[in-house]
Design a protein around this motif. Structure first.
Motif, PDB file in Angstrom:
ATOM      1  N   VAL A   1      -2.587   8.861   6.416  1.00 46.98           N
ATOM      2  CA  VAL A   1      -3.833   8.418   5.792  1.00 46.98           C
ATOM      3  C   VAL A   1      -3.852   6.899   5.895  1.00 46.98           C
ATOM      4  CG1 VAL A   1      -2.810   8.535   3.457  1.00 46.98           C
ATOM      5  CG2 VAL A   1      -5.295   8.372   3.723  1.00 46.98           C
ATOM      6  N   MET A   2      -4.974   6.371   6.386  1.00 47.79           N
ATOM      7  CA  MET A   2      -5.139   4.921   6.513  1.00 47.79           C
ATOM      8  C   MET A   2      -6.134   4.446   5.470  1.00 47.79           C
ATOM      9  SD  MET A   2      -5.329   4.187  10.549  1.00 47.79           S
ATOM     10  CE  MET A   2      -4.010   4.712  11.641  1.00 47.79           C
ATOM     11  N   GLY A   3      -5.742   3.465   4.691  1.00 49.54           N
ATOM     12  CA  GLY A   3      -6.650   2.948   3.679  1.00 49.54           C
ATOM     13  C   GLY A   3      -6.164   1.609   3.168  1.00 49.54           C
ATOM     14  N   ASN A   4      -6.951   1.035   2.277  1.00 48.40           N
ATOM     15  CA  ASN A   4      -6.566  -0.218   1.604  1.00 48.40           C
ATOM     16  C   ASN A   4      -7.401  -0.338   0.333  1.00 48.40           C
ATOM     17  OD1 ASN A   4      -6.022  -2.792   0.718  1.00 48.40           O
ATOM     18  ND2 ASN A   4      -6.014  -3.682   2.769  1.00 48.40           N
ATOM     19  N   PRO A   5      -6.853   0.005  -0.821  1.00 48.93           N
ATOM     20  CA  PRO A   5      -5.452   0.374  -1.071  1.00 48.93           C
ATOM     21  C   PRO A   5      -5.183   1.837  -0.708  1.00 48.93           C
ATOM     22  CG  PRO A   5      -6.725   0.517  -3.095  1.00 48.93           C
ATOM     23  CD  PRO A   5      -7.671   0.025  -2.039  1.00 48.93           C
ATOM     24  N   VAL A   6      -3.912   2.171  -0.605  1.00 45.10           N
ATOM     25  CA  VAL A   6      -3.559   3.556  -0.244  1.00 45.10           C
ATOM     26  C   VAL A   6      -2.353   4.046  -1.047  1.00 45.10           C
ATOM     27  CG1 VAL A   6      -1.946   3.091   1.652  1.00 45.10           C
ATOM     28  CG2 VAL A   6      -3.545   5.017   1.829  1.00 45.10           C
TER      29      VAL A   6
END
Ligand code: ATR
Length: 277
Positions: free
Chosen positions: A8-13
């Protein structure tokens, strides 16, 4: 045989439950895969996808704030992702990138299967017209309610959203409306909060009269970010439902896209709720 890699790619994660959910799906279906979280720099989504593919990654989930950047990477975009203008699931097939948005079908499946509420013929209020609302409107229409009212603080955004979905709604015989927020007076069977108001503590932007007695009131978030809406719904006689079921169901659809196997999502949802209790 090597273990297939997903992320899973995210920011925040950091707080993502997706690694836990997919690890459990893999165990229960006997699939050999590893699923990790990747914190992506805000200006580095495209590069990070390239790097992950170069590592041998087979697919990824995409979360805030990158869902809108994912669609342009697709060589094959599903109609529902195109309509949403955003993707949460990528599958890498050699040089091809298959991209989908499973959020809406996840929400519709959670309402139908886990909450046990049939949307067909019902009146639905969708509050909000940002990324979250846009990701779910198509599959809500496909569940054939009688009417969907999209109510947003900035009415023009709701207008654009329903215009984009008007052909789909006509095909399914669904009435779509986007009134000004203060003009929403009817009562609905299902009310879905797709705003960020619970997170900011801003309060629910519609009056409690929108809830029919015993209505289903869903927030697309879970935990403290949903609490304000859920408390409001319960206080006014509705059945409150957080977004944990949607989270598990959208993950189940992604798992199906990647592995060709449908995992036992209801069981995993029950387990996840127990671990968070
Ligand atoms: P997301 O991707 O989570 O949907 P977003 O695209 O920023 O986030 O959308 C946030 C939604 O919450 C929008 O519908 C926003 O309304 P506007 O389009 O008018 O900005 C809604 N929202 C946020 N704060 C709000 C508030 N205080 N009152 C009413 N609606 C609010």
């Amino acid at each position: 045989m090597t273990t297939d890699l997903y992320c899973v790619m995210g920011n925040p994660v950091e707080h993502s439950k997706s690694p836990w959910i997919h690890a459990r799906f893999a165990q229960l279906t006997g699939q050999d895969l590893q699923y990790v979280k990747r914190l992506i720099p805000l200006d580095g989504f495209r590069k990070s996808v390239q790097a992950f593919r170069a590592e041998g990654g087979k697919g990824c989930n995409v979360t805030v704030p990158f869902k809108f950047e994912a669609a342009p990477l697709a060589t094959q975009l599903t109609p529902r992702a195109e309509l949403a203008g955003a993707c949460n699931t990528l599958r890498f097939d050699g040089d091809e990138v298959f991209a989908d948005n499973t959020d809406g079908v996840g929400l519709a499946n959670d309402i139908a299967r886990n909450a046990g509420v049939a949307l067909a013929g019902r009146d639905v209020l969708l509050i909000g017209a940002g990324g979250a609302a846009s990701g779910v409107l198509g599959p809500l229409i496909e569940a054939k309610p009688r009417r969907i009212v999209v109510a947003n603080r900035t009415q023009a955004k709701a207008g654009v959203l329903i215009e984009r979905h008007s052909a789909l709604a006509a095909r399914h015989g669904v009435r779509l409306e986007a009134p000004e927020l203060h003009e929403v007076r009817d009562a609905f069977d299902v009310v879905i909060n797709a705003t960020t108001t619970s997170m900011s503590g801003a309060g629910v932007p519609v009056p409690p009269g929108v809830l029919k007695p015993g209505a289903l009131a869903c927030d697309m978030m879970y935990g403290p970010a949903a609490q304000g809406f859920l408390d409001w719904a319960r206080q006014h006689g509705a059945v409150a439902r957080d977004g944990l079921g949607m989270l598990v169901e959208q993950a189940a659809e992604a798992f199906l896209i990647w592995r060709g196997v449908r995992p036992p999502s209801a069981q995993v949802l029950a387990e996840l709720r127990a671990t968070l209790a």
